[in-house]
Write a protein that holds these residues in place. Sequence first.
Motif, mmCIF file in Angstrom:
data_model
loop_
_atom_site.group_PDB
_atom_site.id
_atom_site.type_symbol
_atom_site.label_atom_id
_atom_site.label_comp_id
_atom_site.label_asym_id
_atom_site.label_seq_id
_atom_site.Cartn_x
_atom_site.Cartn_y
_atom_site.Cartn_z
ATOM 1 N N PHE A 119 0.841 -1.200 0.000
ATOM 2 C CA PHE A 119 0.000 0.000 0.000
ATOM 3 C C PHE A 119 0.875 1.248 0.000
ATOM 4 C CE2 PHE A 119 -1.865 3.546 2.214
ATOM 5 C CZ PHE A 119 -3.152 3.612 1.695
ATOM 6 N N GLN B 54 -0.048 5.701 -0.095
ATOM 7 C CA GLN B 54 -1.126 6.688 -0.194
ATOM 8 C C GLN B 54 -1.214 7.215 -1.635
ATOM 9 O OE1 GLN B 54 -3.144 7.399 2.318
ATOM 10 N NE2 GLN B 54 -2.048 6.724 4.138
ATOM 11 N N TYR C 229 0.539 13.423 7.147
ATOM 12 C CA TYR C 229 1.557 12.918 8.066
ATOM 13 C C TYR C 229 2.045 14.041 8.992
ATOM 14 C CZ TYR C 229 2.107 8.569 5.320
ATOM 15 O OH TYR C 229 1.923 7.363 4.690
ATOM 16 N N TYR D 251 -0.715 -0.783 11.452
ATOM 17 C CA TYR D 251 -1.106 -0.705 10.033
ATOM 18 C C TYR D 251 -0.089 0.178 9.298
ATOM 19 C CZ TYR D 251 -5.489 -1.948 12.359
ATOM 20 O OH TYR D 251 -6.441 -2.523 13.158
ATOM 21 N N GLU E 168 2.336 -4.595 10.417
ATOM 22 C CA GLU E 168 1.662 -4.628 9.119
ATOM 23 C C GLU E 168 1.418 -6.086 8.732
ATOM 24 O OE1 GLU E 168 0.511 -2.526 6.478
ATOM 25 O OE2 GLU E 168 0.220 -4.443 5.477
ATOM 26 N N VAL E 169 0.249 -6.330 8.096
ATOM 27 C CA VAL E 169 -0.124 -7.715 7.789
ATOM 28 C C VAL E 169 0.467 -8.212 6.459
ATOM 29 C CG1 VAL E 169 -2.333 -7.301 6.585
ATOM 30 C CG2 VAL E 169 -2.082 -9.299 8.056
ATOM 31 N N VAL E 170 0.749 -7.311 5.521
ATOM 32 C CA VAL E 170 1.261 -7.744 4.207
ATOM 33 C C VAL E 170 2.785 -7.922 4.291
ATOM 34 C CG1 VAL E 170 1.560 -7.054 1.774
ATOM 35 C CG2 VAL E 170 -0.623 -6.665 2.927
ATOM 36 N N GLY F 190 2.151 -9.148 10.895
ATOM 37 C CA GLY F 190 1.012 -9.821 11.537
ATOM 38 C C GLY F 190 -0.171 -8.873 11.584
ATOM 39 N N LYS F 191 -1.283 -9.396 12.092
ATOM 40 C CA LYS F 191 -2.454 -8.537 12.248
ATOM 41 C C LYS F 191 -2.241 -7.657 13.470
ATOM 42 C CE LYS F 191 -6.001 -11.399 10.219
ATOM 43 N NZ LYS F 191 -7.216 -12.156 10.450
ATOM 44 N N SER F 192 -2.544 -6.384 13.344
ATOM 45 C CA SER F 192 -2.317 -5.454 14.464
ATOM 46 C C SER F 192 -2.979 -5.962 15.739
ATOM 47 C CB SER F 192 -2.867 -4.074 14.123
ATOM 48 O OG SER F 192 -2.150 -3.536 13.063
ATOM 49 N N GLU F 193 -4.211 -6.499 15.608
ATOM 50 C CA GLU F 193 -4.947 -6.941 16.801
ATOM 51 C C GLU F 193 -4.217 -8.094 17.501
ATOM 52 O OE1 GLU F 193 -6.033 -6.559 13.720
ATOM 53 O OE2 GLU F 193 -7.401 -8.116 13.053
ATOM 54 N N ASP G 259 -3.684 3.549 11.554
ATOM 55 C CA ASP G 259 -4.067 3.947 10.195
ATOM 56 C C ASP G 259 -4.665 2.737 9.460
ATOM 57 O OD1 ASP G 259 -4.360 5.179 7.765
ATOM 58 O OD2 ASP G 259 -2.222 5.458 7.363
HETATM 59 C C1 LIG Z 1 -4.606 2.737 5.038
HETATM 60 S S1 LIG Z 1 -3.191 1.729 4.858
HETATM 61 C C2 LIG Z 1 -2.017 2.671 5.773
HETATM 62 C C3 LIG Z 1 -0.575 2.323 5.541
HETATM 63 C C4 LIG Z 1 0.461 3.321 6.034
HETATM 64 N N1 LIG Z 1 0.169 3.793 7.360
HETATM 65 C C5 LIG Z 1 0.595 4.476 5.059
HETATM 66 O O1 LIG Z 1 0.262 5.611 5.402
HETATM 67 O O2 LIG Z 1 1.063 4.235 3.939
HETATM 68 C C6 LIG Z 1 -3.599 0.362 5.860
HETATM 69 C C7 LIG Z 1 -2.549 -0.712 5.935
HETATM 70 O O3 LIG Z 1 -2.992 -1.692 6.865
HETATM 71 C C8 LIG Z 1 -2.665 -2.977 6.387
HETATM 72 N N2 LIG Z 1 -3.592 -3.889 7.108
HETATM 73 C C9 LIG Z 1 -4.848 -4.252 6.818
HETATM 74 N N3 LIG Z 1 -5.377 -4.995 7.805
HETATM 75 C C10 LIG Z 1 -4.417 -5.114 8.760
HETATM 76 C C11 LIG Z 1 -4.341 -5.735 10.048
HETATM 77 N N4 LIG Z 1 -5.386 -6.394 10.554
HETATM 78 N N5 LIG Z 1 -3.211 -5.622 10.735
HETATM 79 C C12 LIG Z 1 -2.137 -4.961 10.248
HETATM 80 N N6 LIG Z 1 -2.133 -4.355 9.043
HETATM 81 C C13 LIG Z 1 -3.260 -4.413 8.311
HETATM 82 C C14 LIG Z 1 -2.825 -2.865 4.891
HETATM 83 O O4 LIG Z 1 -2.075 -3.870 4.233
HETATM 84 C C15 LIG Z 1 -2.277 -1.454 4.635
HETATM 85 O O5 LIG Z 1 -0.899 -1.481 4.410
#
Ligand SMILES: C[S@@+](CC[C@H](N)C(=O)[O-])C[C@H]1O[C@@H](n2cnc3c(N)ncnc32)[C@H](O)[C@@H]1O
Length: 426
Positions: free
Chosen positions: A255, A257, A267, A286, A307-309, A333-336, A356
């Motif tokens: 990802f 912006q 930012y 995220y 970050e999950v990806v 991993g998943k933030s949660e 975010d």
């Molecule tokens: C809106 S983007 C923000 C990314 C970054 N903060 C930026 O400004 O470029 C959301 C990000 O959260 C990641 N994401 C989605 N679900 C997630 C989760 N459960 N845990 C962690 N990351 C996750 C997405 O892959 C994406 O990179």
Amino acid sequence: MENVRLKIIDFDYKGGGVAKLDNKTVFLDGGVIGDVVEAEILEDKKRFFTARVLSVLKDSPYRIKSKCNYSGVCGGCDFLEFDYKEQLKWKREKVTNDLRRIGSIDGEVKDTLGMKTPYYYRNNIQLKVLDGKLGYYKKNTKELVEVSRCIIAKDEINNFIRILRTWKGIKSVDEVSIRENYRGEIMAVFISSKGVKNFNTLLPKIVESNVVSVFENINRNRKVRFGREFKKLYGSDYLNEELLGMKFKLSPRSFFQVNLLQTEKLYNVALKSLKLEKKDRLLDLYCGIGTISLLAADKVKEVVGVEVVEDAVEDARLNAKLNNITNSRFICGKSEDVLHKLYENNSLYFNKIVLDPPRTGLDKSLINTLLKLGADKIAYISCNPSTQSRDLKLLSEDYKVELIQPVDMFCNSVHVENVVLLQRNK
Ligand SMILES: C[S@@+](CC[C@H](N)C(=O)[O-])C[C@H]1O[C@@H](n2cnc3c(N)ncnc32)[C@H](O)[C@@H]1O
């Protein structure tokens, strides 16, 4: 039902006009606030009507002539016929209303930070391909509107669309994702269910252009944007970006912006609101390719991004090296889940947090852990004020809202980005 005369009083979440009829709400497929329209009622539900605009009987004072040839047909933009200053006011009101109605939050919402020129800003677009034609879907349908140029996309993206329109192999592609960086270089991903054909006939044109990276992505599942494998067809593994004086590498799945100028404003607002200090431990949930973490790194003791990806996490680690940053760490991993583990293990304490998330907002379990963790300040960035308001209502158990700043990231569309700074109650 016979046709009706309606005055548009608002927009719905898809950018369609909203009116009132017989004390019920009418959701229309178009119109600008202030227009008087003739409309055909399509559905009469218990609580609302849906309707189609047949003609505009009286123009709104906020109606402008669209600069786009596909306006009203293409579903890509919502507000091309709505005066830009009014768009910014409407977005501020949208944030105010969501916070009040969904979040029971009454704080002052600052004026939306807009752009001087709200066109040719998008650095990333996804075009559909049907029978060799490139375009966007018509609003609320799967009908393709062929486009030769997109008024909100950056110039080199539009040049690349011109090249693609002459390439016969485009028939083997279902969708194309095109990104442009700060210096006009292009990364393209051809998404195809069966594989890209005749790429060699496109290659000579690509070599002459400023396309620096091309990938193929096989995807048979139309519910997700990308399939598992990216195969490089040409050029570099990454697109180079520059943001607030720092360098970033970005791989095709990660990802980033969509509006560089507005991202810098976003930012700056979020980081400034956190009043970062050298003793701070910052958590960036995220985090994508680590942009916010790395921009904050020199102001804090340590920053951890989650970050999950996987590809994005690898990009973030690479970006830390690229910018000689040694006090950052990135966890995949998943933030949660990650936050829960960090809290349970009592391994790290963070006094400041950036959130975010994607449009769906925060997982409820994440909110519970945040409340237990009790960081002093949280900057919550969101591209969906409705889910943000829902989450803030739960967080307001322990936090008070100190700043609300909408940013116009998606000019000429109904979407709005919003930053909220939360301060833990003493
Ligand atoms: C809106 S983007 C923000 C990314 C970054 N903060 C930026 O400004 O470029 C959301 C990000 O959260 C990641 N994401 C989605 N679900 C997630 C989760 N459960 N845990 C962690 N990351 C996750 C997405 O892959 C994406 O990179």
